[in-house]
Write an enzyme that holds these catalytic residues in place. Structure first.
Site, PDB file in Angstrom:
ATOM      1  N   VAL A  14      41.524  41.072  35.820  1.00  0.00           N
ATOM      2  CA  VAL A  14      41.447  42.072  34.745  1.00  0.00           C
ATOM      3  C   VAL A  14      40.668  41.517  33.543  1.00  0.00           C
ATOM      4  CG1 VAL A  14      42.816  43.468  33.159  1.00  0.00           C
ATOM      5  CG2 VAL A  14      43.543  43.212  35.533  1.00  0.00           C
ATOM      6  N   LYS A 105      52.757  44.155  31.765  1.00  0.00           N
ATOM      7  CA  LYS A 105      53.895  45.086  31.801  1.00  0.00           C
ATOM      8  C   LYS A 105      55.243  44.377  31.740  1.00  0.00           C
ATOM      9  CE  LYS A 105      51.755  46.219  35.272  1.00  0.00           C
ATOM     10  NZ  LYS A 105      50.917  45.052  35.631  1.00  0.00           N
ATOM     11  N   GLU A 129      48.145  50.491  26.701  1.00  0.00           N
ATOM     12  CA  GLU A 129      47.776  51.494  27.717  1.00  0.00           C
ATOM     13  C   GLU A 129      47.675  50.861  29.104  1.00  0.00           C
ATOM     14  OE1 GLU A 129      46.825  55.138  27.269  1.00  0.00           O
ATOM     15  OE2 GLU A 129      47.411  54.738  29.329  1.00  0.00           O
ATOM     16  N   GLY A 134      47.215  51.308  35.341  1.00  0.00           N
ATOM     17  CA  GLY A 134      45.809  50.893  35.241  1.00  0.00           C
ATOM     18  C   GLY A 134      44.927  51.828  34.453  1.00  0.00           C
ATOM     19  N   GLY A 187      43.777  41.810  50.572  1.00  0.00           N
ATOM     20  CA  GLY A 187      43.897  41.568  49.122  1.00  0.00           C
ATOM     21  C   GLY A 187      44.593  42.703  48.383  1.00  0.00           C
ATOM     22  N   GLU A 190      49.965  40.949  47.254  1.00  0.00           N
ATOM     23  CA  GLU A 190      50.000  39.529  46.874  1.00  0.00           C
ATOM     24  C   GLU A 190      50.600  38.708  48.022  1.00  0.00           C
ATOM     25  OE1 GLU A 190      49.347  38.359  43.683  1.00  0.00           O
ATOM     26  OE2 GLU A 190      49.153  40.263  42.631  1.00  0.00           O
ATOM     27  N   ASP A 201      57.775  45.966  39.759  1.00  0.00           N
ATOM     28  CA  ASP A 201      56.590  46.378  39.012  1.00  0.00           C
ATOM     29  C   ASP A 201      56.744  47.831  38.537  1.00  0.00           C
ATOM     30  OD1 ASP A 201      53.469  46.006  38.518  1.00  0.00           O
ATOM     31  OD2 ASP A 201      53.680  47.870  39.651  1.00  0.00           O
ATOM     32  N   LYS A 205      57.145  49.512  34.570  1.00  0.00           N
ATOM     33  CA  LYS A 205      56.306  50.616  34.083  1.00  0.00           C
ATOM     34  C   LYS A 205      57.165  51.822  33.706  1.00  0.00           C
ATOM     35  CE  LYS A 205      52.440  49.176  37.044  1.00  0.00           C
ATOM     36  NZ  LYS A 205      51.899  49.314  38.402  1.00  0.00           N
ATOM     37  N   GLY A 302      43.233  47.133  39.587  1.00  0.00           N
ATOM     38  CA  GLY A 302      41.841  46.744  39.830  1.00  0.00           C
ATOM     39  C   GLY A 302      41.149  46.354  38.545  1.00  0.00           C
TER      40      GLY A 302
HETATM   41  N1  HSE Z   1      50.519  45.341  41.607  1.00  0.00           N
HETATM   42  C1  HSE Z   1      50.362  46.594  40.978  1.00  0.00           C
HETATM   43  C2  HSE Z   1      50.211  47.693  42.016  1.00  0.00           C
HETATM   44  C3  HSE Z   1      49.173  46.686  40.056  1.00  0.00           C
HETATM   45  O1  HSE Z   1      50.180  47.417  43.209  1.00  0.00           O
HETATM   46  O2  HSE Z   1      50.125  48.832  41.609  1.00  0.00           O
HETATM   47  C4  HSE Z   1      49.472  46.164  38.698  1.00  0.00           C
HETATM   48  O3  HSE Z   1      50.617  46.741  38.173  1.00  0.00           O
END
Ligand code: HSE
Length: 427
Positions: A14, A105, A129, A134, A187, A190, A201, A205, A302
């Site tokens: 990023v 985040k 933001e 993203g 890719g 992870e 994650d 959010k 991305g």
């Molecule tokens: N790893 C997250 C996803 C992207 O797969 O959406 C960054 O938050």
């Protein structure tokens, strides 16, 4: 022309995208926004990586102190991820009078209250933001465009990795483990996929999005979480037959009796706008009392989509003199007056392995009806060689507590059937 100095902490995916966007679009911003945004400094231990991106050696800082003491830096972009040293660096930047733009985040969700307090104290802006979804502009949509509405619900596919995995499982009928391996080799996932596949994650959010939507602090610890690791591709196939698609949904609802916040796999009707959000795409479906339903859709991760959110914040910060902070009491814990609902209501999908004998279906439905659960849809496959038969049903709207009481009763009551899967049905 106004000149704005930016420092970037971290030149990973990023950070690299942000550097590229700021440098390649510099003339465009001068022409169209009348600001000259200059990357004055970057903090990146991997000097070779920085140089390969075109960063001049003189721009690479030795330490966060270099950046804090650099009077040409107005805005610090933190794209390092993780809690430390990102937290220490962000606090140092704010205390040095720099505004901060972050995509982090986890840091933001866990320490928003603390970062905001320091930002306010120093009269700095704090922009985030890029923490959620993203390149999809959901934060500013909630803060600015929808601010006249009472938001009643927010429902989203806000993790790209899990959406990619579930899409492939649905389309190709393959198992979770097979798709995960493929996603890792491409890719998309992870090496340690826990944060994505276990829903953390999405929880971070949702904590940010639901706090903004409902004007009260929704700590991540209040969010019910369940990941996708136990999903069986058979259920995706049966769901399709019943007219549903499985997604990892992040759901926030603001009702008269309280706030409901949860992240878990859920079936949605195949006609729902979120059902068409596939692969690594994300979308957020927001309901406001006046706007009704809107859906924001796009790339949730991305390099360049996330850089788009970061640079949008940089430009916003550079062109606004009054900084806004959250309008609710932003503390570590929830406001004590906020009621969080734990007994969700909704429809439920169940897969049962039942004895293929007369009266078994009626035994199942009689347990369900004892717990006020009414069946809306049912399908049954042909009997198996072991004398069992798979029965899949979807209930009418009911309560989560009643579902689990019924499941426990069926599973412990004489072996006429076993409940093998329970999946919530939403939207
Ligand atoms: N790893 C997250 C996803 C992207 O797969 O959406 C960054 O938050």
């Amino acid at each position: 022309m106004k000149k704005v100095g930016v420092a970037i902490l971290g030149l990973g995916v990023v950070g690299g995208g942000t550097y590229k966007m700021l440098t390649e679009h510099r003339e465009f911003y001068k022409k169209n926004h009348s600001i000259d945004i200059v990357v004055e400094s970057v903090l990146e231990r991997n000097t070779e990586r920085a140089i390969s991106l075109g960063v001049e050696k003189s721009v690479i800082a030795e330490s966060i102190e270099d950046i804090c003491n650099n009077s040409d830096v107005d805005i610090v972009v933190e794209v390092m991820g993780g809690i430390e040293p990102a937290k220490t660096f962000v606090l140092a930047a704010l205390n040095a009078g720099k505004s901060v733009v972050t995509s982090n985040k986890e840091l933001f969700c866990k320490f928003w209250h603390e970062l905001e307090k320091v930002a306010k104290l120093n009269g700095c802006g704090l922009f985030y933001e890029a923490t959620c979804v993203g390149g999809v502009p959901v934060i500013r949509t909630l803060l600015d465009n929808l601010q006249g509405n009472k938001i009643t619900s927010i429902m989203g596919i806000i993790n790209g990795t899990t959406n990619y995995i579930l899409t492939k499982m649905t389309d190709c009928g393959v198992s979770y483990n097979e798709v995960l391996k493929e996603a890792q080799s491409l890719g998309y996932a992870e090496a340690d996929p826990t944060a994505d596949v276990e829903g953390y994650d999405a929880v971070y959010k949702l904590s940010i999005l639901s706090s903004l939507s409902f004007h009260t602090k929704v700590p991540f610890t209040k969010i019910y979480r369940e990941g996708i690791t136990d999903i069986d591709s058979d259920d995706l196939r049966y769901g399709k037959q019943l007219g549903y698609i499985l997604k990892l949904l992040a759901i926030g609802k603001n009702t008269d009796s309280g706030i409901e916040v949860r992240v878990h796999p859920a079936f949605i009707k195949s006609t729902h706008p979120l059902a068409g959000v596939n692969d690594s795409y994300n979308a957020v479906y927001i309901t406001g009392d006046c706007v009704e339903n809107i859906m924001l859709y796009g790339r949730g991760a991305g390099a360049m989509p996330t850089a788009s959110a970061i640079v949008g914040d940089v430009i916003y910060c550079a062109t606004h003199s009054d900084f806004n902070y959250s309008t609710f009491n932003n503390t570590e814990n929830a406001d004590p007056t906020t009621n969080f609902i734990a007994d969700f209501s909704g429809a439920y999908y169940m897969r049962l392995k039942a004895q293929d004998k007369a009266g078994v279906l009626s035994k199942v439905t009689s347990v369900l009806s004892k717990h006020n659960i009414s069946v809306a849809q049912v399908i049954q496959e042909s009997g198996r060689a072991d004398g069992t038969v798979p029965i899949m049903l979807v209930t009418h709207e009911t309560y989560e507590n009643d579902i689990w009481k019924a499941v426990n009763e069926i599973n412990s009551d004489g072996g006429f059937a076993t409940v093998s899967a329970v999946i919530r049905v939403c939207g």
